[in-house]
Design a protein around this motif. Sequence first.
Motif, mmCIF file in Angstrom:
data_model
loop_
_atom_site.group_PDB
_atom_site.id
_atom_site.type_symbol
_atom_site.label_atom_id
_atom_site.label_comp_id
_atom_site.label_asym_id
_atom_site.label_seq_id
_atom_site.Cartn_x
_atom_site.Cartn_y
_atom_site.Cartn_z
ATOM 1 N N THR A 1 1.339 -1.025 -0.800
ATOM 2 C CA THR A 1 -0.129 -0.384 0.436
ATOM 3 C C THR A 1 1.116 1.170 0.243
ATOM 4 O O THR A 1 1.579 1.681 0.887
ATOM 5 N N ARG A 2 1.590 1.608 -0.765
ATOM 6 C CA ARG A 2 1.922 3.205 -0.738
ATOM 7 C C ARG A 2 1.753 4.058 -2.861
ATOM 8 O O ARG A 2 0.735 3.622 -3.326
ATOM 9 N N LYS A 3 1.997 5.458 -2.922
ATOM 10 C CA LYS A 3 2.001 5.677 -3.945
ATOM 11 C C LYS A 3 3.115 5.551 -4.944
ATOM 12 O O LYS A 3 4.081 5.500 -4.419
ATOM 13 N N ALA A 4 2.861 5.358 -5.354
ATOM 14 C CA ALA A 4 3.778 4.763 -6.696
ATOM 15 C C ALA A 4 4.624 5.433 -7.427
ATOM 16 O O ALA A 4 4.037 6.728 -7.122
ATOM 17 N N GLU A 5 5.636 5.213 -8.757
ATOM 18 C CA GLU A 5 6.143 6.041 -8.987
ATOM 19 C C GLU A 5 5.245 7.097 -10.581
ATOM 20 O O GLU A 5 5.898 7.796 -10.003
ATOM 21 N N ASP A 6 4.640 6.760 -10.830
ATOM 22 C CA ASP A 6 3.974 7.704 -11.117
ATOM 23 C C ASP A 6 2.867 7.865 -11.145
ATOM 24 O O ASP A 6 1.902 9.026 -11.600
ATOM 25 N N GLY A 7 2.542 8.400 -9.710
ATOM 26 C CA GLY A 7 1.763 9.242 -8.898
ATOM 27 C C GLY A 7 0.652 8.613 -7.962
ATOM 28 O O GLY A 7 -0.278 9.150 -7.617
ATOM 29 N N ARG A 8 0.376 7.122 -8.665
ATOM 30 C CA ARG A 8 -1.091 6.787 -8.258
ATOM 31 C C ARG A 8 -0.362 6.153 -6.951
ATOM 32 O O ARG A 8 0.192 5.636 -6.538
ATOM 33 N N TYR A 9 -1.708 5.669 -6.369
ATOM 34 C CA TYR A 9 -1.778 5.938 -4.929
ATOM 35 C C TYR A 9 -2.631 4.451 -5.127
ATOM 36 O O TYR A 9 -3.883 4.127 -5.514
ATOM 37 N N PHE A 10 -2.165 3.138 -4.302
ATOM 38 C CA PHE A 10 -2.753 2.114 -4.301
ATOM 39 C C PHE A 10 -2.679 1.331 -3.144
ATOM 40 O O PHE A 10 -2.067 1.154 -2.035
ATOM 41 N N LEU A 11 -4.389 1.021 -2.925
ATOM 42 C CA LEU A 11 -4.321 -0.137 -1.395
ATOM 43 C C LEU A 11 -4.174 -1.074 -1.716
ATOM 44 O O LEU A 11 -5.138 -1.774 -2.748
ATOM 45 N N GLU A 12 -3.772 -1.979 -1.338
ATOM 46 C CA GLU A 12 -3.363 -3.685 -1.772
ATOM 47 C C GLU A 12 -4.959 -4.210 -0.763
ATOM 48 O O GLU A 12 -5.483 -3.360 0.280
ATOM 49 N N PHE A 13 -5.561 -4.879 -1.588
ATOM 50 C CA PHE A 13 -6.666 -5.459 -1.126
ATOM 51 C C PHE A 13 -6.607 -6.618 -0.203
ATOM 52 O O PHE A 13 -5.425 -7.719 -1.102
ATOM 53 N N THR A 14 -6.881 -6.880 0.754
ATOM 54 C CA THR A 14 -6.322 -8.427 1.153
ATOM 55 C C THR A 14 -7.641 -8.826 2.000
ATOM 56 O O THR A 14 -8.758 -8.090 2.735
ATOM 57 N N GLU A 15 -7.939 -10.017 2.881
ATOM 58 C CA GLU A 15 -8.960 -9.984 3.679
ATOM 59 C C GLU A 15 -9.304 -9.264 5.079
ATOM 60 O O GLU A 15 -10.800 -9.536 5.202
ATOM 61 N N GLN A 16 -8.000 -8.541 5.474
ATOM 62 C CA GLN A 16 -8.724 -8.017 5.924
ATOM 63 C C GLN A 16 -9.164 -6.835 6.285
ATOM 64 O O GLN A 16 -10.103 -7.046 7.229
ATOM 65 N N LEU A 17 -9.312 -6.033 5.229
ATOM 66 C CA LEU A 17 -9.265 -5.239 4.435
ATOM 67 C C LEU A 17 -11.133 -5.545 4.312
ATOM 68 O O LEU A 17 -12.063 -5.415 4.899
ATOM 69 N N VAL A 18 -11.370 -6.808 4.150
ATOM 70 C CA VAL A 18 -13.168 -7.446 3.914
ATOM 71 C C VAL A 18 -13.592 -7.457 5.685
ATOM 72 O O VAL A 18 -14.798 -7.310 5.869
ATOM 73 N N GLU A 19 -13.179 -7.827 6.187
ATOM 74 C CA GLU A 19 -13.172 -8.039 7.337
ATOM 75 C C GLU A 19 -13.356 -6.921 8.131
ATOM 76 O O GLU A 19 -14.605 -6.217 8.957
ATOM 77 N N LYS A 20 -12.571 -5.424 8.072
ATOM 78 C CA LYS A 20 -12.851 -4.040 7.924
ATOM 79 C C LYS A 20 -14.466 -3.826 7.438
ATOM 80 O O LYS A 20 -14.823 -3.260 8.784
ATOM 81 N N ILE A 21 -14.589 -3.856 6.550
ATOM 82 C CA ILE A 21 -16.010 -3.793 5.878
ATOM 83 C C ILE A 21 -16.686 -3.945 6.328
ATOM 84 O O ILE A 21 -18.010 -3.135 6.542
ATOM 85 N N LEU A 22 -17.022 -5.862 6.691
ATOM 86 C CA LEU A 22 -18.114 -6.404 7.214
ATOM 87 C C LEU A 22 -18.411 -5.561 8.535
ATOM 88 O O LEU A 22 -19.231 -5.654 8.891
ATOM 89 N N ALA A 23 -16.977 -5.193 9.295
ATOM 90 C CA ALA A 23 -17.334 -4.760 11.102
ATOM 91 C C ALA A 23 -18.209 -3.954 10.855
ATOM 92 O O ALA A 23 -18.323 -3.427 11.691
ATOM 93 N N ILE A 24 -17.576 -2.764 9.759
ATOM 94 C CA ILE A 24 -18.143 -1.513 9.677
ATOM 95 C C ILE A 24 -19.362 -1.226 8.815
ATOM 96 O O ILE A 24 -20.209 -0.211 9.526
ATOM 97 N N ASN A 25 -19.723 -1.988 8.681
ATOM 98 C CA ASN A 25 -21.318 -1.932 8.034
ATOM 99 C C ASN A 25 -22.060 -3.255 8.126
ATOM 100 O O ASN A 25 -21.871 -4.357 7.422
ATOM 101 N N GLU A 26 -23.167 -3.565 8.899
ATOM 102 C CA GLU A 26 -24.221 -4.890 9.880
ATOM 103 C C GLU A 26 -24.314 -5.003 8.653
ATOM 104 O O GLU A 26 -24.907 -6.498 8.846
ATOM 105 N N GLN A 27 -24.697 -4.258 8.126
ATOM 106 C CA GLN A 27 -25.826 -4.283 6.438
ATOM 107 C C GLN A 27 -25.109 -5.103 5.636
ATOM 108 O O GLN A 27 -26.407 -6.072 4.797
ATOM 109 N N LEU A 28 -24.503 -5.335 4.951
ATOM 110 C CA LEU A 28 -23.556 -5.879 4.118
ATOM 111 C C LEU A 28 -22.986 -7.442 4.395
ATOM 112 O O LEU A 28 -22.782 -7.867 5.225
#
Length: 193
Positions: A139-166
């Motif tokens: 997860t970092r800003k690339a040389e071309d200036g774009r920011y990239f967030l790594e998608f992980t199963e931990q990220l999915v768990e955070k999404i599910l924790a933040i919105n119980e409707q999903l």
Amino acid sequence: MMYKYYESNAKCYAAETFSSDMSGQYQRFLPLLKNGAKILDVGSGSGRDAYYFQKHGYQVTALEPSKNLCKEIQKVFSGEIICSDIQNYQPTERYDGIWACASLIHLHEEVLLHFFEEIHQLLICDGIVYASGKNGIPTRKAEDGRYFLEFTEQLVEKILAINEQLKLEQLWYTEDVSGRKGFRWMNVIFRMR
């Protein structure tokens, strides 16, 4: 500016990505929607997916923050194009499905989590959202200036924790359709209860 890369490279980016074969992802997403469903294509890019969905009878809104990419989308897609990022988009309706193919990857984690926290403003009850991002990258800003967030199963768990409707409908990994190595794509489908 986060979208500077796309403003400067819109024509090349659209040409390189328009013909990418996304049929495997379409085959998982579209059967979960009724015929003629309303789809919001978040970060529409070349317009490839909006074009495909429209061609198959869906009502599609293409959402794209890059003005130059919006011009490229107009060449292939005749539906509604909104030149805005997801953070500032003010929907006038709710959608049956949200398609966010390799677009939320440019958001910082707290912004992405906020998007999922507030997704009820965009999605009908029982609606679905597809999202994909690179797995196995830093997860970092690339040389071309774009920011990239790594998608992980931990990220999915955070999404599910933040919105119980999903609830998590599907999670699967795919190789890059352009043949690039060093990462894989994580694909997720959530359903709004």
